[in-house]
Design a protein around this motif. Structure first.
Motif, mmCIF file in Angstrom:
data_model
loop_
_atom_site.group_PDB
_atom_site.id
_atom_site.type_symbol
_atom_site.label_atom_id
_atom_site.label_comp_id
_atom_site.label_asym_id
_atom_site.label_seq_id
_atom_site.Cartn_x
_atom_site.Cartn_y
_atom_site.Cartn_z
ATOM 1 N N PRO A 80 -6.455 -3.672 -10.456
ATOM 2 C CA PRO A 80 -5.076 -3.262 -10.167
ATOM 3 C C PRO A 80 -4.984 -2.075 -9.212
ATOM 4 N N THR A 81 -6.000 -1.215 -9.219
ATOM 5 C CA THR A 81 -5.955 -0.002 -8.392
ATOM 6 C C THR A 81 -6.533 -0.210 -6.997
ATOM 7 N N GLN A 82 -6.964 -1.433 -6.684
ATOM 8 C CA GLN A 82 -7.536 -1.678 -5.371
ATOM 9 C C GLN A 82 -6.536 -1.406 -4.252
ATOM 10 N N THR A 83 -7.052 -0.917 -3.127
ATOM 11 C CA THR A 83 -6.222 -0.850 -1.928
ATOM 12 C C THR A 83 -5.999 -2.277 -1.434
ATOM 13 N N PHE A 84 -5.057 -2.438 -0.515
ATOM 14 C CA PHE A 84 -4.799 -3.774 0.019
ATOM 15 C C PHE A 84 -6.026 -4.299 0.766
ATOM 16 N N LEU A 139 1.625 -6.740 -1.780
ATOM 17 C CA LEU A 139 2.298 -6.187 -0.599
ATOM 18 C C LEU A 139 3.278 -5.084 -0.981
ATOM 19 N N VAL A 140 3.930 -5.240 -2.116
ATOM 20 C CA VAL A 140 4.873 -4.197 -2.569
ATOM 21 C C VAL A 140 4.117 -2.889 -2.765
ATOM 22 N N THR A 141 2.994 -2.947 -3.460
ATOM 23 C CA THR A 141 2.191 -1.751 -3.705
ATOM 24 C C THR A 141 1.624 -1.186 -2.408
#
Length: 202
Positions: A80-84, A139-141
């Motif tokens: 969940p904490t991964q960058t895009f 994409l939101v994150t």
């Protein structure tokens, strides 16, 4: 493979689709017959036709199932904490693992007969929807973190990923990336896609 291995208690639709995957893998997509799918599923041809009236309907539904399986694998592998950028790398890593596994079993088939060709080259709409579902929440994150340049739309991001997926799945060899090493494929295509999407500070 027979009906026992597919699971006698499975719903007919799932049994048919899993049987289709097995047949596509062994015989190739266009050479698979409804009679063979029915035999592997442990069902009658009439039952297969009741759910899927023709080869194209069965192929599209089977590709949808495989895309859903890949989506679950990507979601399970991604943190969940991964960058895009890291997420896109994970996506290509999972896709590469799928390709290596399938190609090892389909190495004697012509390219156009293989599942990857059907999945990523022929059934474009199915694959585009699958990519869209995968990217939506990420994409939101990514935009909240300012990881993607503001002038690039979500549609542009999805298109970039789609083009890279199509390119990767059609490659048979490469001087710059080891296609038999999923981690290398993930890193290389992750960089390729993200290079054109990132905000200036990236």
């Amino acid at each position: 493979m027979n009906a026992e291995l597919l699971g006698e208690q499975a719903e007919p639709t799932e049994r048919i689709l899993r049987a289709a995957v097995a047949c596509y893998t062994q015989y190739g997509v266009s050479r698979t017959t409804t009679a063979e799918v029915a035999r592997v599923a442990g069902l009658s041809r009439g039952t297969v036709y009741r759910y899927f009236p023709g080869p194209r309907a069965l192929e599209a539904a089977t590709i949808n199932l495989m895309a859903h399986d890949v989506q679950l694998q990507v979601e399970a592998a991604a943190e969940p904490t991964q960058t895009f950028h890291e997420f896109v790398t994970t996506l290509f890593d999972v896709l590469a693992r799928q390709l290596v596994s399938i190609r090892a079993r389909q190495h004697l088939l012509e390219e156009r007969e293989t599942i990857p060709w059907a999945m990523y080259q022929t059934n474009e709409e199915v694959t585009r929807r699958f990519i869209g579902r995968l990217l939506r929440d990420r994409l939101v994150t990514a935009r909240e973190r300012d990881e993607i340049a503001a002038q690039i739309s979500d549609a542009d991001v999805a298109e970039s990923v789609w083009i890279a997926v199509r390119a990767m799945t059609s490659m048979r060899s490469s001087p710059v990336v080891d296609l038999d090493d999923p981690a290398d494929v993930g890193r290389w295509f992750g960089r390729l896609v993200f290079h054109g999407l990132s905000s200036p500070q990236e």
